[in-house]
Design a protein around this motif. Structure first.
Motif, short mmCIF file in Angstrom:
data_model
loop_
_atom_site.label_atom_id
_atom_site.label_comp_id
_atom_site.label_asym_id
_atom_site.label_seq_id
_atom_site.Cartn_x
_atom_site.Cartn_y
_atom_site.Cartn_z
N GLY A 36 -3.33 15.76 -3.08
CA GLY A 36 -3.76 14.37 -3.05
C GLY A 36 -3.56 13.70 -4.38
N GLY A 37 -3.62 12.38 -4.37
CA GLY A 37 -3.47 11.60 -5.60
C GLY A 37 -4.07 10.23 -5.40
N SER A 38 -4.34 9.55 -6.51
CA SER A 38 -5.00 8.25 -6.44
C SER A 38 -4.04 7.11 -6.10
CB SER A 38 -5.70 7.95 -7.78
OG SER A 38 -6.69 8.91 -8.05
N SER A 39 -2.75 7.29 -6.40
CA SER A 39 -1.79 6.23 -6.13
C SER A 39 -0.40 6.83 -6.01
CB SER A 39 -1.80 5.17 -7.25
OG SER A 39 -1.39 5.75 -8.47
N GLY A 40 0.48 6.13 -5.32
CA GLY A 40 1.88 6.53 -5.24
C GLY A 40 2.18 7.68 -4.31
N VAL A 41 1.21 8.15 -3.54
CA VAL A 41 1.45 9.28 -2.63
C VAL A 41 2.17 8.78 -1.38
CG1 VAL A 41 0.37 11.10 -1.28
CG2 VAL A 41 -0.59 10.46 -3.49
N THR A 42 3.24 9.46 -1.01
CA THR A 42 4.01 9.07 0.17
C THR A 42 4.02 10.19 1.21
OG1 THR A 42 6.13 9.94 -0.62
CG2 THR A 42 5.53 7.69 -1.30
N TYR A 43 4.38 9.82 2.42
CA TYR A 43 4.48 10.79 3.51
C TYR A 43 5.53 11.84 3.19
CZ TYR A 43 5.06 12.63 8.27
OH TYR A 43 5.15 13.45 9.35
N ASP A 44 6.70 11.39 2.76
CA ASP A 44 7.80 12.32 2.50
C ASP A 44 7.45 13.32 1.40
OD1 ASP A 44 9.34 11.16 4.45
OD2 ASP A 44 10.49 9.90 3.07
N THR A 65 -6.00 10.03 0.84
CA THR A 65 -6.25 8.87 -0.02
C THR A 65 -5.43 7.66 0.38
OG1 THR A 65 -4.61 9.74 -1.58
CG2 THR A 65 -6.93 10.28 -1.99
N THR A 66 -4.50 7.83 1.29
CA THR A 66 -3.71 6.71 1.80
C THR A 66 -3.30 6.99 3.23
OG1 THR A 66 -1.67 5.42 1.53
CG2 THR A 66 -1.62 7.71 0.80
N LEU A 67 -3.31 5.97 4.07
CA LEU A 67 -2.99 6.15 5.48
C LEU A 67 -1.53 6.54 5.68
CD1 LEU A 67 -4.83 3.09 7.09
CD2 LEU A 67 -5.69 5.40 6.67
N TYR A 90 -13.27 1.04 0.50
CA TYR A 90 -13.28 2.44 0.11
C TYR A 90 -14.58 3.14 0.49
CZ TYR A 90 -8.95 1.34 -2.15
OH TYR A 90 -7.65 0.93 -2.38
N LEU A 91 -15.49 2.38 1.08
CA LEU A 91 -16.71 2.97 1.63
C LEU A 91 -16.54 3.26 3.12
CD1 LEU A 91 -19.50 0.85 -0.09
CD2 LEU A 91 -19.23 3.32 -0.24
N VAL A 92 -15.99 2.28 3.84
CA VAL A 92 -15.88 2.45 5.29
C VAL A 92 -14.64 1.80 5.87
CG1 VAL A 92 -17.26 0.41 5.83
CG2 VAL A 92 -17.19 2.32 7.45
N GLY A 93 -14.11 0.76 5.28
CA GLY A 93 -13.03 -0.02 5.88
C GLY A 93 -11.79 0.78 6.18
N GLN A 94 -11.26 1.51 5.17
CA GLN A 94 -10.04 2.27 5.39
C GLN A 94 -10.26 3.44 6.35
OE1 GLN A 94 -7.54 3.29 2.18
NE2 GLN A 94 -7.76 1.34 1.12
N HIS A 95 -11.48 3.95 6.36
CA HIS A 95 -11.78 5.08 7.23
C HIS A 95 -11.73 4.67 8.71
CE1 HIS A 95 -13.64 5.47 3.30
NE2 HIS A 95 -13.38 6.76 3.39
N THR A 125 -7.60 5.90 -12.67
CA THR A 125 -6.88 5.14 -11.64
C THR A 125 -7.75 4.93 -10.40
OG1 THR A 125 -4.76 6.02 -12.39
CG2 THR A 125 -4.83 5.11 -10.17
N ALA A 126 -8.44 5.96 -9.96
CA ALA A 126 -9.27 5.84 -8.76
C ALA A 126 -10.35 4.78 -8.94
CB ALA A 126 -9.91 7.18 -8.43
N ALA A 127 -10.90 4.70 -10.15
CA ALA A 127 -11.94 3.71 -10.42
C ALA A 127 -11.39 2.29 -10.34
CB ALA A 127 -12.54 3.96 -11.80
N ARG A 128 -10.19 2.11 -10.88
CA ARG A 128 -9.58 0.77 -10.84
C ARG A 128 -9.20 0.38 -9.41
NH1 ARG A 128 -7.18 2.90 -15.56
NH2 ARG A 128 -5.26 3.41 -14.43
#
Length: 232
Positions: A36-44, A65-67, A90-95, A125-128
């Protein structure tokens, strides 16, 4: 599975890691590999890393961390809920959005667990991304109780991300928990800090040092296990 983890390596699919280093991590004695990662993670990138991890018997889990990077085939799936997020997504919306898209794919007999994240380093990064609210020791303990007693989450994850955090606060958070396990991550760059964190938390997560010094990262495994044995 998760309840028995003492040491975990966290790999970012976006960051390069050669085959020899990956093999050393998987055969190190760690209890699991968390992807996992806070940003830039892709499916591939995530699919590629999972394929390489499947050469080994070490359990591997995906932290969602990303859909866009939800990939089938992991042994477990951990879903972070940023308890001190300023952005309610990040509490409930994306979930909820994830369940609308992929809820029918959730394994009925697999492991899916929610993590109550307390992001304690406001500069990471996660905080921002989540717009987190700064926390002090009292906040950390309160959030831990909230996750454990009210939300009944199995994991409380105290995340300092890149900075070695306040183990005194971690110890108080751990003492406040009933059933949840305390994960600690942030700034563990060698055996000494791994041992210190392992004496406090149920599980330590080692990440950034992997990409700076593989030898130091590998040292954290034995140090953490030894510290756990001392406190057992």
């Amino acid at each position: 599975m998760v309840e028995q983890w003492k040491h975990v390596f966290k790999l970012d699919p976006e960051k390069a890691l050669d085959d020899a280093s990956l093999e050393a991590l998987c055969l190190s004695g760690t209890d699991a590999i968390l992807v996992g990662g806070s940003s830039g993670v892709t499916y591939d990138d995530t699919v590629d890393l999972l394929a390489r991890l499947r050469r080994y018997e070490t359990p591997c889990a995906l932290e969602i961390t990303t859909l866009e990077a939800i990939v089938p085939g992991f042994d477990a799936y951990l879903v972070p809920i940023a308890l001190n997020a300023g952005d309610p997504a990040y509490l409930v919306g994306q979930h909820v959005e994830a369940l609308k898209r992929y809820g029918h794919l959730l394994p009925k007999d697999g492991l899916v667990a929610a993590e109550g994240y307390i992001i304690a380093n406001p500069d990471c990064t996660a905080a921002r991304v989540a717009g987190v609210k700064p926390v002090d020791e009292a906040d950390i303990v309160a959030y831990a109780r909230f996750a454990d007693r009210l939300l009944r989450l199995p994991i409380v994850y105290l995340e300092y991300s890149g900075t070695f955090g306040d183990l005194g606060a971690a110890a108080k958070a751990k003492a406040a928990l009933g059933n949840a396990k305390l994960f600690y991550g942030g700034g563990i760059d060698g055996g000494e800090k791994a041992a210190a964190a392992a004496r406090v938390a149920d599980t330590i997560v080692v990440g950034n040092v992997i990409y700076r010094s593989l030898a130091d990262a590998l040292d954290t495994v034995k140090a953490a296990k030894a510290a756990k044995a001392e406190t057992a």
